[in-house]
Design an enzyme around this catalytic site. Sequence first.
Site, PDB file in Angstrom:
ATOM      1  N   ASP A 181       2.208   2.076  -5.706  1.00  0.00           N
ATOM      2  CA  ASP A 181       2.714   3.347  -5.184  1.00  0.00           C
ATOM      3  C   ASP A 181       4.152   3.150  -4.719  1.00  0.00           C
ATOM      4  O   ASP A 181       4.631   2.030  -4.578  1.00  0.00           O
ATOM      5  CB  ASP A 181       1.834   3.883  -4.037  1.00  0.00           C
ATOM      6  CG  ASP A 181       1.617   2.866  -2.936  1.00  0.00           C
ATOM      7  OD1 ASP A 181       2.602   2.229  -2.513  1.00  0.00           O
ATOM      8  OD2 ASP A 181       0.464   2.696  -2.504  1.00  0.00           O
ATOM      9  N   LYS A 204       1.442   7.674  -7.972  1.00  0.00           N
ATOM     10  CA  LYS A 204       0.162   8.384  -7.920  1.00  0.00           C
ATOM     11  C   LYS A 204       0.282   9.631  -7.044  1.00  0.00           C
ATOM     12  O   LYS A 204       1.039   9.642  -6.066  1.00  0.00           O
ATOM     13  CB  LYS A 204      -0.941   7.476  -7.383  1.00  0.00           C
ATOM     14  CG  LYS A 204      -0.737   6.998  -5.958  1.00  0.00           C
ATOM     15  CD  LYS A 204      -1.787   5.986  -5.569  1.00  0.00           C
ATOM     16  CE  LYS A 204      -1.513   5.468  -4.150  1.00  0.00           C
ATOM     17  NZ  LYS A 204      -2.383   4.347  -3.771  1.00  0.00           N
ATOM     18  N   THR A 235     -11.776   0.190  -1.517  1.00  0.00           N
ATOM     19  CA  THR A 235     -12.845   0.500  -2.476  1.00  0.00           C
ATOM     20  C   THR A 235     -12.444   0.172  -3.910  1.00  0.00           C
ATOM     21  O   THR A 235     -13.267   0.265  -4.812  1.00  0.00           O
ATOM     22  CB  THR A 235     -13.237   1.987  -2.395  1.00  0.00           C
ATOM     23  OG1 THR A 235     -12.083   2.788  -2.697  1.00  0.00           O
ATOM     24  CG2 THR A 235     -13.750   2.334  -1.002  1.00  0.00           C
TER      25      THR A 235
END
Length: 338
Positions: A181, A204, A235
């Site tokens: 990012d 993103k 995650t």
Amino acid sequence: MPSITEPKLISGNANLPLAKAIARRMSIHRGVSTGLVDARIERFNDGEIFVEVFENVRGEDMFIIQSTSNPANDNLMELLIMSDALRRSSAARITAVIPYFGYARQDRRTKARTPISAKLVANMLVEAGIERVLTLDLHAAQIQGFFDIPVDNLYASPIFALDIKAHFAGRMNDLMVISPDVGGVARARELAKRINAPLAIVDKRREKPGEIAEMTVIGDVTGKTCLIVDDICDTAGTLCKAAEVLIENGASEVHSYITHGVLSGPAVERITKSVMKSLVITDSIEAPDAVKAAPNIRIVPTAPMFAQAILNIWNGTSVSSLFETETLDPIYEGTFKL
């Protein structure tokens, strides 16, 4: 001027293997046996934490080794209560060695009526009697300013650079460092400079937290071996999606270098099934069995760097010297040989 007291280590339950490894490394560096201070940390039936230190710590330079990782609240309370116990036992100085600083992602108000939890945690640590903090790759560098005590923020990029030079020997010209990012460009650029590689960005856009609407690669990754660099993998949804987008844009291979492997929920399964050839994390968070068993996850040690940083703090010498590859190379000698 060197202190006349000895550095003493004490550890909570968050990452005992790392604490023991740091103690072993300090023993090697000093030629003097260094162990963990004997203590017990217990929980009452209602979950209250109780700490008892069995050794005399009066006038000693104490270092508490405790990541505030999952379960973050329990590990944070252990750290606070250990500090209080040491302060009430007349320790000369208390330094918190926090390899993974929990709540660091809550470093600013993103919406109205939300907390800045990282500042709250900083206040709690200082109030508990901690006089110095040693940590690794803070999520946001400005968190150092939340403290009114010295904060030494170490970086994983020199360790990653040593690992990359060992594992990609003969292929260094094919490497390209990727920031997942725009906010992580400075971190990625730092590693890119160390290995003399070009830099690209995966931009993103999120519709809402946890969901990614669109990803765009800024830069030409055709035929490149891409190394995604970030500080936290939770995650792994964003990481695995970024790897897919890079392959779709012509990358030949994708590897990732992430400092803190939180790896919660479906993360390990996602990484195992992803197009990533490897994910390299540090041992700032104790890895569960599932992470250790994953075929494409490797763990690099931070104990040599933390041990030297603790000794430098104790001796009153420079910690920033550990930012240089030339300084870390002899400390890590033989670690990354294939």
